[in-house]
Motif scaffolding. Structure first.
Motif, PDB file in Angstrom:
ATOM      1  N   ARG A 181      40.226  46.649  44.334  1.00  0.00           N
ATOM      2  CA  ARG A 181      41.554  46.632  44.925  1.00  0.00           C
ATOM      3  C   ARG A 181      41.950  45.197  45.220  1.00  0.00           C
ATOM      4  O   ARG A 181      41.204  44.452  45.840  1.00  0.00           O
ATOM      5  CB  ARG A 181      41.607  47.452  46.218  1.00  0.00           C
ATOM      6  N   ASN A 182      43.138  44.813  44.746  1.00  0.00           N
ATOM      7  CA  ASN A 182      43.727  43.528  45.082  1.00  0.00           C
ATOM      8  C   ASN A 182      45.035  43.792  45.826  1.00  0.00           C
ATOM      9  O   ASN A 182      45.327  44.922  46.194  1.00  0.00           O
ATOM     10  CB  ASN A 182      43.962  42.696  43.831  1.00  0.00           C
ATOM     11  N   ALA A 236      43.737  44.175  32.759  1.00  0.00           N
ATOM     12  CA  ALA A 236      43.032  43.081  33.423  1.00  0.00           C
ATOM     13  C   ALA A 236      41.642  43.537  33.841  1.00  0.00           C
ATOM     14  O   ALA A 236      41.478  44.593  34.454  1.00  0.00           O
ATOM     15  CB  ALA A 236      43.814  42.615  34.646  1.00  0.00           C
ATOM     16  N   LEU A 237      40.641  42.762  33.481  1.00  0.00           N
ATOM     17  CA  LEU A 237      39.275  42.989  33.939  1.00  0.00           C
ATOM     18  C   LEU A 237      39.033  42.195  35.218  1.00  0.00           C
ATOM     19  O   LEU A 237      39.665  41.162  35.445  1.00  0.00           O
ATOM     20  CB  LEU A 237      38.280  42.548  32.867  1.00  0.00           C
ATOM     21  N   PRO A 238      38.093  42.634  36.054  1.00  0.00           N
ATOM     22  CA  PRO A 238      37.848  41.927  37.328  1.00  0.00           C
ATOM     23  C   PRO A 238      36.953  40.695  37.172  1.00  0.00           C
ATOM     24  O   PRO A 238      36.272  40.289  38.105  1.00  0.00           O
ATOM     25  CB  PRO A 238      37.171  42.994  38.188  1.00  0.00           C
ATOM     26  N   TYR A 239      36.966  40.110  35.988  1.00  0.00           N
ATOM     27  CA  TYR A 239      36.200  38.894  35.731  1.00  0.00           C
ATOM     28  C   TYR A 239      36.787  38.212  34.500  1.00  0.00           C
ATOM     29  O   TYR A 239      37.626  38.780  33.795  1.00  0.00           O
ATOM     30  CB  TYR A 239      34.712  39.208  35.506  1.00  0.00           C
ATOM     31  N   TRP A 265      31.888  35.263  36.710  1.00  0.00           N
ATOM     32  CA  TRP A 265      33.136  34.593  37.114  1.00  0.00           C
ATOM     33  C   TRP A 265      34.145  35.673  37.470  1.00  0.00           C
ATOM     34  O   TRP A 265      34.958  36.083  36.658  1.00  0.00           O
ATOM     35  CB  TRP A 265      33.663  33.726  35.985  1.00  0.00           C
ATOM     36  N   PRO A 266      34.143  36.155  38.725  1.00  0.00           N
ATOM     37  CA  PRO A 266      35.101  37.188  39.133  1.00  0.00           C
ATOM     38  C   PRO A 266      36.526  36.665  39.085  1.00  0.00           C
ATOM     39  O   PRO A 266      36.781  35.478  39.273  1.00  0.00           O
ATOM     40  CB  PRO A 266      34.683  37.506  40.581  1.00  0.00           C
ATOM     41  N   LEU A 267      37.479  37.596  38.864  1.00  0.00           N
ATOM     42  CA  LEU A 267      38.892  37.220  38.784  1.00  0.00           C
ATOM     43  C   LEU A 267      39.731  38.406  39.244  1.00  0.00           C
ATOM     44  O   LEU A 267      39.479  39.536  38.837  1.00  0.00           O
ATOM     45  CB  LEU A 267      39.263  36.849  37.346  1.00  0.00           C
ATOM     46  N   PRO A 268      40.732  38.177  40.105  1.00  0.00           N
ATOM     47  CA  PRO A 268      41.545  39.297  40.593  1.00  0.00           C
ATOM     48  C   PRO A 268      42.300  39.985  39.458  1.00  0.00           C
ATOM     49  O   PRO A 268      42.827  39.323  38.555  1.00  0.00           O
ATOM     50  CB  PRO A 268      42.526  38.631  41.564  1.00  0.00           C
TER      51      PRO A 268
END
Length: 432
Positions: free
Chosen positions: A7-8, A73-76, A84-87
Motif C-alpha cells: 500500500r502506498n 508497477a512492481l514494488p521494486y 531496490w524497493p520502489l513505491p
C-alpha cells in the motif's frame, strides 16, 4: 515481496499482487469496456509479457476483436531486483500525467481504458504497428513527422501546465500532488546528476576503453559544478509538468503516427529537462550510427537526417510555444492587461525572445547531462549497447562524452540550435 500486500499513498492494498499471464485474463474480463475491446472470452485471448524497460511489467493481450496493453508497477526496480524497493504510486503519477497530456495532445498519447488503483495497473490502447522509436533509429528508419509531433507535444504540455497558462492556485494544486513522486525524482537526481561523477556501485561503462575518461569526469571540478547547477535547477524550478523521461525509448512511431508513453517520472520541474532529454537521445543515436555502418551504408546520410531532425524539433517547438504564449497566455504570470500599450507589447515580446534563448541554453545543459548518464551510469541505451565490437562502441561513446562535457560546461555560450549542431559535428570529426 511480490506476494505481499503493498500500500502506498494512492495505490495498492490487500488486493495487490503482481500480474501473471494466468491471472491477467480474469482481471481484464472483469471490466466490460476492456472485455468488449478484446472480444470473445478470455480463454481465447493471447497474453505476452513484453516489458524490456527498467521498472515495470508490461503485457500485450490480444483477442478476436482487438488488443490492449497492460502496464503494472512492481514494488521494486525490475532492472536491479527486490533489493531496490520502489513505491507502486508511480502508476498513479503516470495516469495523472497521461490525463494532463491527453487534455492538450490526445492524438499523441495512448488511450486509457482503465486505471486500477489497487493493482497499480494501467490498461491502455495497444499501439500497433508502432515500434519503439529507438529501435527504428538503430535500423536507420526515417520518420518524417517525428520532429513536428514531439515539438507539438512538448510545447503544448509544457505551456498548458505552466503559470503562463494556469491560475496560480490550480498550478500549485497540481504541483503539490506531483511533488509526492519523490522516489522517481530521486532516481533521476542520483543517476543523472550525481552517480556518473563519483564512484558508485551501480555505475558501468565500456571497460577498459573508457576507464580513463570516466576517471576524468570524476576529477573534473568545472564539470561537476556545471552538473550540480543543473541538478539545482531540477530540484528548485517547478516551471511546468514534465514527462520526466522523454527519450527515444518512451516514444512509439510509425511513418505516420507518433505516441509518447511512460510518463511515470512526471513532476513539476524545469522545462529544459524534457527538451534536453529528447535532444540527448537524438545525439546519442547520431554518434552510435558509426557503429551501425556497413560496407553498403556508412550512415552519413542518416546522421545528417538526425541532426536535421534536432534542428527542426527545436525550431518548431519554439514557434509553437511562442504562438501559445501570444494567443493563450491567460495564466497568472505576465498578465496580459499589463502590456496593452505599444511599449508594453514590445517589452513583452523582447522578454519572450530572451526567455526562449535561456530555455535553449537550459535544454543544452540538460542534453549533456542526459548523454553522459547513458554512458557512465547505470541505465544505458540500446543504440550504443547493440554495437558488439567494444572498441567501436567505445569510440562512439567517447565522442558523445566529449560533446556532453562541452554542453554542460559551455551551455551559456551556445546561442542557437545551429551552433549545437556544429558542436556535435565537430566532436565527431575531430575524434575520427
Amino acid at each position: 515481496m511480490t506476494g505481499m500486500a503493498v500500500r502506498n499513498r494512492f495505490t495498492g492494498g490487500a488486493g495487490y499482487a503482481s500480474l501473471t499471464e494466468q491471472t491477467i485474463r480474469a482481471f481484464l474480463e472483469s471490466n466490460p469496456e476492456v472485455s468488449k475491446a478484446l472480444g470473445g472470452r478470455s480463454q481465447g485471448w493471447s497474453v505476452r509479457e513484453v516489458g524490456d524497460g527498467n521498472l515495470n511489467l508490461v503485457f500485450v493481450v490480444k483477442g478476436p476483436v482487438g488488443g490492449v496493453c497492460v502496464k503494472q508497477a512492481l514494488p521494486y526496480v525490475r532492472l536491479v531486483g527486490e533489493s531496490w524497493p520502489l513505491p507502486i504510486d508511480r502508476a498513479h503519477f503516470e495516469h495523472e500525467a497521461l490525463k494532463a497530456e491527453a487534455a492538450v495532445v490526445s492524438d499523441l498519447v495512448p488511450k486509457i481504458y482503465v486505471f486500477d488503483k489497487v493493482r497499480a495497473a494501467i490498461v491502455m490502447e495497444l499501439l500497433e504497428p508502432h515500434i519503439i522509436l529507438r529501435k527504428g533509429l538503430i535500423q536507420g528508419i526515417r520518420y518524417p513527422k517525428l520532429a513536428d509531433d514531439i515539438a507539438r507535444f512538448a510545447a503544448q504540455t509544457l505551456f498548458s501546465t505552466s503559470d503562463l497558462a494556469l491560475p496560480a492556485g490550480k498550478k500549485r494544486e497540481q504541483q503539490s500532488m506531483f511533488s509526492l513522486n519523490t522516489e522517481l525524482c530521486r532516481i533521476t537526481e542520483d543517476l543523472v546528476f550525481t552517480d556518473p561523477y563519483r564512484i558508485a556501485e551501480l555505475n558501468r561503462w565500456t571497460s577498459p576503453q573508457l576507464d580513463h575518461i570516466a576517471a576524468e569526469f570524476r576529477e573534473d571540478a568545472p564539470l561537476k559544478i556545471a552538473v550540480q547547477e543543473l541538478k539545482w535547477m531540477f530540484l528548485s524550478r517547478g516551471e511546468a509538468l514534465l514527462h520526466g523521461d522523454l527519450h527515444t525509448g518512451s516514444i512509439m512511431v510509425t511513418s505516420e503516427e507518433t505516441r509518447v508513453i511512460d510518463p511515470e517520472f512526471a513532476f513539476y520541474g524545469p522545462m529544459g529537462f524534457d527538451l534536453g532529454a529528447f535532444m540527448a537521445n537524438l545525439l546519442l543515436s547520431y554518434y552510435s550510427q558509426d557503429g551501425h555502418a556497413t560496407a553498403g551504408d556508412d550512415r552519413s546520410d542518416y546522421q545528417r537526417w538526425l541532426l536535421d531532425t534536432l534542428e527542426m524539433f527545436w525550431g518548431r517547438f519554439e514557434t509553437r510555444f511562442l504562438e501559445l504564449w501570444r494567443q493563450a497566455g491567460t495564466g497568472d504570470a505576465f498578465v496580459s492587461g499589463l502590456f496593452e500599450d505599444e511599449a508594453g507589447r514590445r517589452a513583452l515580446e523582447a522578454y519572450r525572445v530572451r526567455f526562449m534563448a535561456r530555455l535553449l541554453q537550459d535544454s543544452i545543459g540538460f542534453t549533456g547531462a542526459k548523454m553522459a548518464r547513458r554512458i557512465l551510469g547505470l541505465a544505458h541505451v540500446e543504440d550504443m549497447e547493440s554495437i558488439k565490437n567494444t572498441d567501436v562502441r567505445a569510440r562512439c561513446e567517447r565522442r558523445a562524452l566529449i560533446l556532453a562535457r562541452q554542453l554542460m560546461v559551455g551551455r551559456s555560450s551556445i546561442s542557437s540550435i545551429a551552433a549545437l549542431r556544429q558542436f556535435a559535428e565537430t566532436c565527431r570529426k575531430d575524434a575520427l
